[in-house]
Design a protein around this motif. Sequence first.
Motif: not given
Lengths: 267, 267
Positions: B91-107
Amino acid sequence: MEKLYVIKIGGNIIDDDQKLVAFLKDFAAVKGLKVLVHGGGKLVTKMASQLGIEQQMIDGRRITDAETLKIVTMVYAGLINKNIVAQLQGNGCNALGLCGADGNTIQSHKRGSNSPLGVGGIDYGFVGDVDTVNTSLLQSLLAQQIAIVLAPITHDLNGLLLNTNADTIAQETAKALSTIYNVELIYSFEKAGVLLDINDDTSVISSLTPIYYQELKEQHRIFAGMIPKLDNAFAAINNGVSKVIIGKAEQLQELISGNSGTAIINV
Amino acid sequence: MEKLYVIKIGGNIIDDDQKLVAFLKDFAAVKGLKVLVHGGGKLVTKMASQLGIEQQMIDGRRITDAETLKIVTMVYAGLINKNIVAQLQGNGCNALGLCGADGNTIQSHKRGSNSPLGVGGIDYGFVGDVDTVNTSLLQSLLAQQIAIVLAPITHDLNGLLLNTNADTIAQETAKALSTIYNVELIYSFEKAGVLLDINDDTSVISSLTPIYYQELKEQHRIFAGMIPKLDNAFAAINNGVSKVIIGKAEQLQELISGNSGTAIINV
Protein backbone atom coordinates in the motif's frame (compact mmCIF):
# COMPACT_ATOMS: atom_id res chain seq x y z
CA MET A 1 36.17 1.38 4.53
CA GLU A 2 34.98 -0.12 7.78
CA LYS A 3 34.98 -3.92 7.96
CA LEU A 4 31.66 -5.79 7.97
CA TYR A 5 31.09 -9.53 8.35
CA VAL A 6 28.16 -11.20 6.61
CA ILE A 7 27.87 -14.66 8.15
CA LYS A 8 25.50 -17.35 6.93
CA ILE A 9 24.67 -20.29 9.22
CA GLY A 10 23.46 -23.56 7.82
CA GLY A 11 20.40 -25.54 8.78
CA ASN A 12 22.26 -28.21 10.74
CA ILE A 13 23.22 -25.62 13.37
CA ILE A 14 19.62 -24.39 13.58
CA ASP A 15 18.46 -27.98 14.11
CA ASP A 16 20.82 -28.58 17.03
CA ASP A 17 20.02 -26.48 20.12
CA GLN A 18 23.44 -26.99 21.70
CA LYS A 19 25.35 -26.14 18.52
CA LEU A 20 23.18 -23.07 18.01
CA VAL A 21 23.82 -21.84 21.56
CA ALA A 22 27.59 -22.25 21.04
CA PHE A 23 27.52 -20.60 17.60
CA LEU A 24 25.55 -17.59 18.83
CA LYS A 25 28.01 -17.12 21.68
CA ASP A 26 30.83 -17.09 19.10
CA PHE A 27 28.89 -14.75 16.80
CA ALA A 28 28.18 -12.37 19.69
CA ALA A 29 31.94 -12.25 20.38
CA VAL A 30 32.83 -11.20 16.81
CA LYS A 31 34.09 -7.61 17.01
CA GLY A 32 32.72 -4.92 14.74
CA LEU A 33 29.82 -4.69 12.31
CA LYS A 34 28.01 -7.91 11.45
CA VAL A 35 25.05 -9.44 9.67
CA LEU A 36 23.83 -12.97 10.35
CA VAL A 37 21.82 -14.78 7.66
CA HIS A 38 20.03 -17.95 8.67
CA GLY A 39 18.22 -20.71 6.86
CA GLY A 40 15.63 -22.97 8.31
CA GLY A 41 16.86 -26.50 8.87
CA LYS A 42 14.37 -29.31 9.23
CA LEU A 43 11.85 -27.37 11.31
CA VAL A 44 9.71 -26.45 8.30
CA THR A 45 9.46 -30.06 7.13
CA LYS A 46 8.61 -31.15 10.69
CA MET A 47 5.99 -28.44 11.12
CA ALA A 48 4.42 -29.16 7.71
CA SER A 49 4.18 -32.83 8.59
CA GLN A 50 2.59 -32.05 11.98
CA LEU A 51 0.08 -29.78 10.27
CA GLY A 52 -0.62 -32.41 7.60
CA ILE A 53 0.59 -30.20 4.76
CA GLU A 54 2.26 -32.36 2.15
CA GLN A 55 5.64 -31.09 0.96
CA GLN A 56 6.47 -31.41 -2.70
CA MET A 57 10.18 -31.59 -3.45
CA ILE A 58 11.73 -31.56 -6.93
CA ASP A 59 15.46 -32.32 -7.17
CA GLY A 60 15.84 -31.61 -3.47
CA ARG A 61 14.14 -28.22 -3.75
CA ARG A 62 10.98 -27.46 -1.85
CA ILE A 63 7.97 -26.28 -3.82
CA THR A 64 6.52 -23.37 -1.82
CA ASP A 65 2.73 -23.57 -2.16
CA ALA A 66 0.46 -21.10 -0.31
CA GLU A 67 0.27 -23.21 2.87
CA THR A 68 4.02 -23.83 2.87
CA LEU A 69 4.65 -20.09 2.47
CA LYS A 70 2.72 -19.56 5.73
CA ILE A 71 4.88 -22.17 7.46
CA VAL A 72 8.21 -20.77 6.23
CA THR A 73 7.10 -17.27 7.25
CA MET A 74 6.20 -18.50 10.75
CA VAL A 75 9.27 -20.64 11.22
CA TYR A 76 11.97 -18.55 9.53
CA ALA A 77 10.83 -14.98 10.28
CA GLY A 78 9.15 -15.86 13.58
CA LEU A 79 10.40 -18.80 15.60
CA ILE A 80 14.01 -19.06 14.38
CA ASN A 81 14.70 -15.38 13.78
CA LYS A 82 13.34 -14.18 17.13
CA ASN A 83 15.00 -16.96 19.10
CA ILE A 84 18.33 -16.06 17.53
CA VAL A 85 17.79 -12.38 18.33
CA ALA A 86 16.80 -13.11 21.94
CA GLN A 87 19.82 -15.38 22.45
CA LEU A 88 22.19 -12.79 20.98
CA GLN A 89 20.69 -10.20 23.34
CA GLY A 90 21.32 -12.67 26.18
CA ASN A 91 24.96 -12.77 25.06
CA GLY A 92 25.29 -9.00 25.23
CA CYS A 93 25.00 -8.49 21.47
CA ASN A 94 22.33 -5.98 20.47
CA ALA A 95 20.65 -7.72 17.54
CA LEU A 96 17.62 -7.01 15.36
CA GLY A 97 15.83 -9.45 13.09
CA LEU A 98 14.50 -8.55 9.68
CA CYS A 99 12.89 -10.28 6.77
CA GLY A 100 13.10 -8.71 3.33
CA ALA A 101 9.71 -7.00 3.68
CA ASP A 102 10.85 -5.09 6.79
CA GLY A 103 11.82 -1.61 5.68
CA ASN A 104 11.75 -3.02 2.12
CA THR A 105 15.20 -4.42 2.89
CA ILE A 106 15.18 -7.10 0.19
CA GLN A 107 12.85 -6.80 -2.76
CA SER A 108 12.36 -9.77 -5.05
CA HIS A 109 10.02 -11.04 -7.74
CA LYS A 110 8.17 -14.33 -7.87
CA ARG A 111 10.17 -16.77 -9.93
CA GLY A 112 8.24 -17.56 -13.11
CA SER A 113 8.06 -21.14 -14.30
CA ASN A 114 9.74 -19.95 -17.51
CA SER A 115 12.62 -18.33 -15.62
CA PRO A 116 16.07 -19.78 -16.23
CA LEU A 117 16.13 -20.73 -12.54
CA GLY A 118 12.92 -22.66 -12.92
CA VAL A 119 14.83 -25.52 -14.51
CA GLY A 120 12.74 -27.51 -16.98
CA GLY A 121 9.80 -25.16 -16.58
CA ILE A 122 9.23 -26.11 -12.94
CA ASP A 123 6.97 -23.79 -10.98
CA TYR A 124 8.59 -23.44 -7.55
CA GLY A 125 5.58 -21.57 -6.19
CA PHE A 126 6.04 -18.62 -3.85
CA VAL A 127 9.78 -18.36 -4.33
CA GLY A 128 11.46 -14.99 -4.80
CA ASP A 129 14.54 -14.09 -6.80
CA VAL A 130 16.27 -11.02 -5.37
CA ASP A 131 16.10 -7.73 -7.26
CA THR A 132 17.48 -5.17 -4.78
CA VAL A 133 18.93 -4.92 -1.31
CA ASN A 134 18.26 -1.52 0.21
CA THR A 135 21.37 -0.56 2.10
CA SER A 136 20.31 2.71 3.74
CA LEU A 137 18.23 1.09 6.50
CA LEU A 138 20.91 -1.55 7.12
CA GLN A 139 23.54 1.19 7.30
CA SER A 140 21.51 3.16 9.85
CA LEU A 141 21.11 0.06 12.05
CA LEU A 142 24.78 -0.91 11.77
CA ALA A 143 25.73 2.65 12.71
CA GLN A 144 23.79 2.07 15.96
CA GLN A 145 26.04 -0.98 16.64
CA ILE A 146 23.13 -3.32 15.98
CA ALA A 147 23.84 -6.78 14.57
CA ILE A 148 21.31 -7.60 11.85
CA VAL A 149 19.74 -11.06 11.67
CA LEU A 150 18.20 -11.80 8.26
CA ALA A 151 15.48 -14.41 7.73
CA PRO A 152 15.25 -15.87 4.20
CA ILE A 153 11.89 -14.34 3.37
CA THR A 154 11.64 -11.49 0.86
CA HIS A 155 8.74 -9.58 -0.71
CA ASP A 156 7.68 -8.19 -4.06
CA LEU A 157 6.61 -4.72 -2.80
CA ASN A 158 3.07 -5.65 -3.88
CA GLY A 159 2.05 -7.37 -0.66
CA LEU A 160 3.45 -10.81 -1.41
CA LEU A 161 5.98 -12.55 0.84
CA LEU A 162 8.34 -14.92 -0.98
CA ASN A 163 10.56 -17.76 0.15
CA THR A 164 14.18 -17.09 -0.85
CA ASN A 165 17.35 -19.16 -0.65
CA ALA A 166 19.42 -18.07 2.35
CA ASP A 167 22.78 -18.51 0.56
CA THR A 168 21.54 -16.14 -2.12
CA ILE A 169 20.38 -13.63 0.49
CA ALA A 170 23.85 -13.72 2.09
CA GLN A 171 25.48 -13.18 -1.32
CA GLU A 172 23.17 -10.35 -2.41
CA THR A 173 23.41 -8.60 0.96
CA ALA A 174 27.21 -8.90 1.02
CA LYS A 175 27.44 -7.53 -2.54
CA ALA A 176 25.12 -4.60 -1.87
CA LEU A 177 26.90 -3.65 1.36
CA SER A 178 30.33 -3.89 -0.30
CA THR A 179 29.69 -0.45 -1.83
CA ILE A 180 29.81 0.96 1.73
CA TYR A 181 31.91 -1.49 3.77
CA ASN A 182 34.88 -3.79 3.38
CA VAL A 183 32.75 -6.96 3.40
CA GLU A 184 33.88 -10.44 4.35
CA LEU A 185 31.33 -13.15 3.60
CA ILE A 186 31.44 -16.39 5.57
CA TYR A 187 29.35 -19.41 4.65
CA SER A 188 29.39 -21.62 7.72
CA PHE A 189 27.90 -25.10 7.59
CA GLU A 190 28.51 -28.68 8.74
CA LYS A 191 31.69 -29.34 6.71
CA ALA A 192 35.18 -27.96 7.31
CA GLY A 193 35.18 -26.33 3.86
CA VAL A 194 35.03 -27.41 0.23
CA LEU A 195 36.23 -31.00 0.37
CA LEU A 196 38.05 -33.09 -2.25
CA ASP A 197 36.55 -36.13 -0.56
CA ILE A 198 33.09 -35.54 0.84
CA ASN A 199 33.69 -38.12 3.58
CA ASP A 200 37.06 -36.77 4.68
CA ASP A 201 36.95 -33.55 6.68
CA THR A 202 40.76 -33.23 6.36
CA SER A 203 40.54 -32.95 2.53
CA VAL A 204 39.68 -29.24 2.68
CA ILE A 205 40.70 -27.20 -0.36
CA SER A 206 42.34 -24.16 1.21
CA SER A 207 41.69 -21.87 -1.74
CA LEU A 208 39.51 -22.19 -4.78
CA THR A 209 39.97 -20.18 -7.98
CA PRO A 210 37.41 -20.08 -10.83
CA ILE A 211 39.70 -22.25 -13.02
CA TYR A 212 40.20 -24.87 -10.30
CA TYR A 213 36.44 -24.84 -9.59
CA GLN A 214 35.74 -25.45 -13.28
CA GLU A 215 38.23 -28.33 -13.35
CA LEU A 216 36.75 -29.96 -10.25
CA LYS A 217 33.24 -29.61 -11.64
CA GLU A 218 34.27 -31.22 -14.94
CA GLN A 219 35.86 -34.07 -12.99
CA HIS A 220 32.61 -34.39 -10.97
CA ARG A 221 34.65 -33.94 -7.80
CA ILE A 222 32.35 -31.25 -6.39
CA PHE A 223 29.36 -32.57 -4.45
CA ALA A 224 26.24 -31.47 -6.36
CA GLY A 225 24.73 -29.82 -3.27
CA MET A 226 27.77 -27.51 -3.03
CA ILE A 227 27.40 -26.06 -6.52
CA PRO A 228 24.71 -23.44 -5.77
CA LYS A 229 26.65 -22.37 -2.66
CA LEU A 230 29.88 -22.04 -4.65
CA ASP A 231 28.13 -20.19 -7.47
CA ASN A 232 26.88 -17.75 -4.81
CA ALA A 233 30.38 -17.47 -3.36
CA PHE A 234 31.94 -16.66 -6.75
CA ALA A 235 29.14 -14.18 -7.56
CA ALA A 236 30.02 -12.37 -4.32
CA ILE A 237 33.79 -12.31 -4.81
CA ASN A 238 33.34 -11.11 -8.40
CA ASN A 239 31.11 -8.24 -7.31
CA GLY A 240 32.93 -6.28 -4.67
CA VAL A 241 33.02 -8.59 -1.65
CA SER A 242 36.61 -8.60 -0.42
CA LYS A 243 36.80 -12.10 1.04
CA VAL A 244 34.60 -15.21 0.90
CA ILE A 245 35.25 -18.16 3.23
CA ILE A 246 33.38 -21.46 3.43
CA GLY A 247 33.81 -23.63 6.50
CA LYS A 248 32.61 -25.18 9.73
CA ALA A 249 30.21 -23.22 11.91
CA GLU A 250 31.93 -24.55 15.05
CA GLN A 251 35.15 -22.79 13.92
CA LEU A 252 33.77 -19.30 13.35
CA GLN A 253 36.74 -17.53 14.93
CA GLU A 254 39.21 -19.57 12.84
CA LEU A 255 37.23 -18.86 9.66
CA ILE A 256 37.44 -15.14 10.43
CA SER A 257 41.16 -15.27 11.21
CA GLY A 258 41.84 -17.26 8.01
CA ASN A 259 43.04 -20.40 9.80
CA SER A 260 40.25 -22.68 8.63
CA GLY A 261 37.91 -23.28 5.71
CA THR A 262 38.12 -22.67 1.98
CA ALA A 263 38.88 -19.21 0.65
CA ILE A 264 37.14 -18.31 -2.62
CA ILE A 265 39.57 -16.42 -4.88
CA ASN A 266 38.61 -14.38 -7.94
CA VAL A 267 41.81 -14.67 -9.99
CA MET B 1 6.50 18.16 19.35
CA GLU B 2 5.80 16.17 16.21
CA LYS B 3 2.60 14.14 16.24
CA LEU B 4 2.80 10.35 16.45
CA TYR B 5 -0.04 7.83 16.29
CA VAL B 6 0.18 4.56 18.21
CA ILE B 7 -2.62 2.37 16.88
CA LYS B 8 -3.57 -0.99 18.33
CA ILE B 9 -5.67 -3.40 16.24
CA GLY B 10 -7.74 -6.09 17.84
CA GLY B 11 -7.80 -9.77 17.08
CA ASN B 12 -11.11 -9.75 15.22
CA ILE B 13 -9.53 -7.71 12.43
CA ILE B 14 -6.55 -10.09 12.25
CA ASP B 15 -8.97 -13.01 11.97
CA ASP B 16 -10.83 -11.52 9.01
CA ASP B 17 -8.74 -11.24 5.83
CA GLN B 18 -11.06 -8.73 4.18
CA LYS B 19 -11.27 -6.48 7.26
CA LEU B 20 -7.49 -6.63 7.65
CA VAL B 21 -6.91 -5.62 4.03
CA ALA B 22 -9.27 -2.65 4.45
CA PHE B 23 -7.74 -1.63 7.78
CA LEU B 24 -4.17 -1.74 6.45
CA LYS B 25 -5.20 0.42 3.50
CA ASP B 26 -6.60 2.95 5.99
CA PHE B 27 -3.51 2.71 8.22
CA ALA B 28 -1.21 3.22 5.22
CA ALA B 29 -3.16 6.41 4.42
CA VAL B 30 -2.65 7.92 7.89
CA LYS B 31 -0.33 10.90 7.46
CA GLY B 32 2.74 11.31 9.63
CA LEU B 33 4.60 9.14 12.11
CA LYS B 34 2.89 5.94 13.20
CA VAL B 35 3.25 2.72 15.16
CA LEU B 36 0.91 -0.24 14.72
CA VAL B 37 0.54 -2.75 17.56
CA HIS B 38 -1.19 -6.02 16.78
CA GLY B 39 -2.48 -8.91 18.79
CA GLY B 40 -3.07 -12.39 17.55
CA GLY B 41 -6.70 -13.27 17.17
CA LYS B 42 -7.75 -16.89 17.02
CA LEU B 43 -4.82 -18.09 14.92
CA VAL B 44 -2.79 -19.24 17.94
CA THR B 45 -5.66 -21.32 19.30
CA LYS B 46 -6.23 -22.82 15.85
CA MET B 47 -2.54 -23.60 15.36
CA ALA B 48 -2.21 -25.11 18.84
CA SER B 49 -5.20 -27.33 18.18
CA GLN B 50 -3.79 -28.44 14.79
CA LEU B 51 -0.48 -29.25 16.46
CA GLY B 52 -2.23 -31.09 19.28
CA ILE B 53 -0.94 -28.72 21.97
CA GLU B 54 -3.57 -28.33 24.63
CA GLN B 55 -4.29 -24.73 25.65
CA GLN B 56 -4.91 -24.00 29.30
CA MET B 57 -7.03 -20.92 29.94
CA ILE B 58 -7.71 -19.40 33.37
CA ASP B 59 -10.36 -16.67 33.53
CA GLY B 60 -10.07 -16.16 29.78
CA ARG B 61 -6.30 -15.76 29.94
CA ARG B 62 -4.02 -18.13 28.10
CA ILE B 63 -1.33 -19.95 30.09
CA THR B 64 1.83 -19.72 27.97
CA ASP B 65 3.72 -22.99 28.43
CA ALA B 66 6.96 -23.68 26.52
CA GLU B 67 5.20 -25.14 23.47
CA THR B 68 2.65 -22.33 23.39
CA LEU B 69 5.47 -19.78 23.56
CA LYS B 70 6.85 -21.28 20.34
CA ILE B 71 3.45 -20.98 18.69
CA VAL B 72 2.87 -17.35 19.74
CA THR B 73 6.39 -16.48 18.56
CA MET B 74 5.73 -18.08 15.17
CA VAL B 75 2.26 -16.68 14.72
CA TYR B 76 2.63 -13.18 16.21
CA ALA B 77 6.22 -12.25 15.29
CA GLY B 78 6.28 -14.34 12.09
CA LEU B 79 3.07 -14.96 10.21
CA ILE B 80 0.94 -12.01 11.32
CA ASN B 81 3.70 -9.41 11.70
CA LYS B 82 5.33 -10.10 8.34
CA ASN B 83 2.03 -10.31 6.48
CA ILE B 84 1.03 -6.93 7.89
CA VAL B 85 4.41 -5.46 6.91
CA ALA B 86 4.21 -6.89 3.37
CA GLN B 87 0.66 -5.59 2.90
CA LEU B 88 1.61 -2.13 4.14
CA GLN B 89 4.54 -2.12 1.68
CA GLY B 90 2.03 -3.08 -1.02
CA ASN B 91 0.00 0.00 0.00
CA GLY B 92 2.99 2.30 -0.40
CA CYS B 93 3.71 2.52 3.33
CA ASN B 94 7.30 1.67 4.26
CA ALA B 95 6.83 -0.51 7.34
CA LEU B 96 9.12 -2.56 9.57
CA GLY B 97 8.09 -5.27 12.02
CA LEU B 98 9.68 -5.70 15.42
CA CYS B 99 9.18 -7.83 18.48
CA GLY B 100 10.49 -6.61 21.81
CA ALA B 101 13.74 -8.57 21.47
CA ASP B 102 14.64 -6.76 18.23
CA GLY B 103 17.09 -4.02 19.10
CA ASN B 104 16.04 -4.62 22.73
CA THR B 105 12.98 -2.50 21.94
CA ILE B 106 10.83 -3.81 24.78
CA GLN B 107 12.42 -5.45 27.78
CA SER B 108 10.26 -7.34 30.25
CA HIS B 109 10.53 -9.83 33.08
CA LYS B 110 8.75 -13.14 33.44
CA ARG B 111 5.70 -12.63 35.58
CA GLY B 112 6.17 -14.48 38.86
CA SER B 113 3.29 -16.49 40.25
CA ASN B 114 3.49 -14.24 43.31
CA SER B 115 3.23 -11.05 41.26
CA PRO B 116 0.16 -8.87 41.85
CA LEU B 117 -0.75 -9.54 38.19
CA GLY B 118 -0.67 -13.27 38.81
CA VAL B 119 -4.09 -13.09 40.43
CA GLY B 120 -4.58 -15.75 43.07
CA GLY B 121 -1.03 -17.03 42.69
CA ILE B 122 -1.61 -18.27 39.14
CA ASP B 123 1.51 -19.06 37.12
CA TYR B 124 0.82 -17.69 33.63
CA GLY B 125 3.99 -19.30 32.28
CA PHE B 126 6.16 -17.47 29.75
CA VAL B 127 4.38 -14.15 30.10
CA GLY B 128 6.32 -10.91 30.32
CA ASP B 129 5.49 -7.70 32.19
CA VAL B 130 7.09 -4.68 30.52
CA ASP B 131 10.02 -2.96 32.23
CA THR B 132 11.35 -0.57 29.58
CA VAL B 133 10.68 0.60 26.05
CA ASN B 134 13.87 1.78 24.35
CA THR B 135 12.93 4.80 22.31
CA SER B 136 16.21 5.57 20.53
CA LEU B 137 15.88 2.81 17.94
CA LEU B 138 12.20 3.60 17.39
CA GLN B 139 13.06 7.26 16.97
CA SER B 140 15.76 6.49 14.38
CA LEU B 141 13.30 4.37 12.37
CA LEU B 142 10.51 6.94 12.59
CA ALA B 143 12.96 9.61 11.42
CA GLN B 144 13.42 7.47 8.28
CA GLN B 145 9.63 7.69 7.70
CA ILE B 146 9.24 4.03 8.57
CA ALA B 147 5.99 2.84 10.15
CA ILE B 148 6.75 0.42 12.98
CA VAL B 149 4.68 -2.75 13.41
CA LEU B 150 5.00 -4.25 16.90
CA ALA B 151 4.27 -7.90 17.67
CA PRO B 152 3.26 -8.68 21.28
CA ILE B 153 6.40 -10.65 22.12
CA THR B 154 9.01 -9.19 24.47
CA HIS B 155 12.23 -10.52 26.02
CA ASP B 156 14.07 -10.48 29.32
CA LEU B 157 17.54 -9.60 27.90
CA ASN B 158 18.68 -13.01 29.14
CA GLY B 159 17.68 -14.96 26.06
CA LEU B 160 14.06 -15.60 26.96
CA LEU B 161 11.17 -14.51 24.73
CA LEU B 162 7.96 -13.70 26.60
CA ASN B 163 4.32 -13.41 25.56
CA THR B 164 2.97 -9.95 26.41
CA ASN B 165 -0.48 -8.41 26.24
CA ALA B 166 -0.77 -6.25 23.12
CA ASP B 167 -2.90 -3.56 24.83
CA THR B 168 -0.14 -3.18 27.41
CA ILE B 169 2.51 -2.94 24.69
CA ALA B 170 0.51 -0.18 23.01
CA GLN B 171 0.20 1.68 26.32
CA GLU B 172 3.87 1.31 27.33
CA THR B 173 5.10 2.27 23.85
CA ALA B 174 2.80 5.30 23.70
CA LYS B 175 3.93 6.43 27.17
CA ALA B 176 7.64 6.02 26.41
CA LEU B 177 7.38 7.84 23.08
CA SER B 178 5.37 10.69 24.64
CA THR B 179 8.66 12.08 25.99
CA ILE B 180 9.68 12.74 22.36
CA TYR B 181 6.43 13.08 20.40
CA ASN B 182 2.91 14.36 20.81
CA VAL B 183 1.38 10.89 21.03
CA GLU B 184 -2.20 9.91 20.27
CA LEU B 185 -3.08 6.35 21.23
CA ILE B 186 -5.92 4.60 19.45
CA TYR B 187 -7.32 1.27 20.60
CA SER B 188 -9.30 -0.04 17.65
CA PHE B 189 -11.43 -3.14 18.02
CA GLU B 190 -14.81 -4.61 17.06
CA LYS B 191 -17.02 -2.18 19.02
CA ALA B 192 -17.75 1.47 18.25
CA GLY B 193 -16.26 2.53 21.61
CA VAL B 194 -16.98 2.03 25.29
CA LEU B 195 -20.67 1.11 25.31
CA LEU B 196 -23.31 1.69 27.99
CA ASP B 197 -25.13 -1.30 26.52
CA ILE B 198 -22.80 -3.99 25.18
CA ASN B 199 -25.41 -5.02 22.59
CA ASP B 200 -26.11 -1.51 21.31
CA ASP B 201 -23.40 0.01 19.14
CA THR B 202 -25.15 3.40 19.33
CA SER B 203 -24.68 3.58 23.14
CA VAL B 204 -21.09 4.84 22.80
CA ILE B 205 -19.83 6.97 25.70
CA SER B 206 -18.20 9.88 23.90
CA SER B 207 -15.84 10.73 26.74
CA LEU B 208 -14.84 8.87 29.86
CA THR B 209 -13.30 10.51 32.93
CA PRO B 210 -11.76 8.58 35.85
CA ILE B 211 -14.75 9.45 38.06
CA TYR B 212 -17.30 8.34 35.49
CA TYR B 213 -15.28 5.14 34.89
CA GLN B 214 -15.32 4.43 38.65
CA GLU B 215 -19.07 4.98 38.77
CA LEU B 216 -19.73 2.69 35.82
CA LYS B 217 -17.52 0.00 37.29
CA GLU B 218 -19.34 0.19 40.65
CA GLN B 219 -22.65 -0.12 38.80
CA HIS B 220 -21.22 -3.13 36.91
CA ARG B 221 -22.02 -1.34 33.67
CA ILE B 222 -18.55 -1.92 32.18
CA PHE B 223 -18.15 -5.25 30.42
CA ALA B 224 -15.46 -7.19 32.35
CA GLY B 225 -13.37 -7.75 29.22
CA MET B 226 -13.08 -3.96 28.76
CA ILE B 227 -11.54 -3.30 32.17
CA PRO B 228 -7.89 -4.21 31.37
CA LYS B 229 -8.13 -2.18 28.14
CA LEU B 230 -9.54 0.83 30.01
CA ASP B 231 -6.95 0.50 32.77
CA ASN B 232 -4.30 0.61 30.03
CA ALA B 233 -5.99 3.62 28.46
CA PHE B 234 -6.04 5.57 31.76
CA ALA B 235 -2.43 4.59 32.51
CA ALA B 236 -1.47 6.11 29.15
CA ILE B 237 -3.44 9.35 29.52
CA ASN B 238 -2.07 9.81 33.05
CA ASN B 239 1.51 9.41 31.87
CA GLY B 240 2.11 11.84 29.05
CA VAL B 241 0.01 10.52 26.17
CA SER B 242 -1.95 13.47 24.84
CA LYS B 243 -5.04 11.66 23.58
CA VAL B 244 -6.49 8.15 23.95
CA ILE B 245 -9.40 7.00 21.77
CA ILE B 246 -11.18 3.64 21.82
CA GLY B 247 -13.34 2.68 18.86
CA LYS B 248 -14.09 0.64 15.76
CA ALA B 249 -11.21 -0.44 13.54
CA GLU B 250 -13.36 0.13 10.43
CA GLN B 251 -13.57 3.84 11.38
CA LEU B 252 -9.88 4.58 11.79
CA GLN B 253 -10.05 7.94 10.01
CA GLU B 254 -13.02 9.04 12.15
CA LEU B 255 -11.24 7.93 15.33
CA ILE B 256 -8.27 10.07 14.35
CA SER B 257 -10.38 13.08 13.47
CA GLY B 258 -12.33 12.78 16.75
CA ASN B 259 -15.68 11.99 15.10
CA SER B 260 -16.06 8.50 16.49
CA GLY B 261 -15.21 6.37 19.51
CA THR B 262 -14.70 7.07 23.19
CA ALA B 263 -12.16 9.66 24.30
CA ILE B 264 -10.37 8.85 27.56
CA ILE B 265 -10.01 12.02 29.64
CA ASN B 266 -7.68 12.49 32.60
CA VAL B 267 -9.62 15.12 34.54
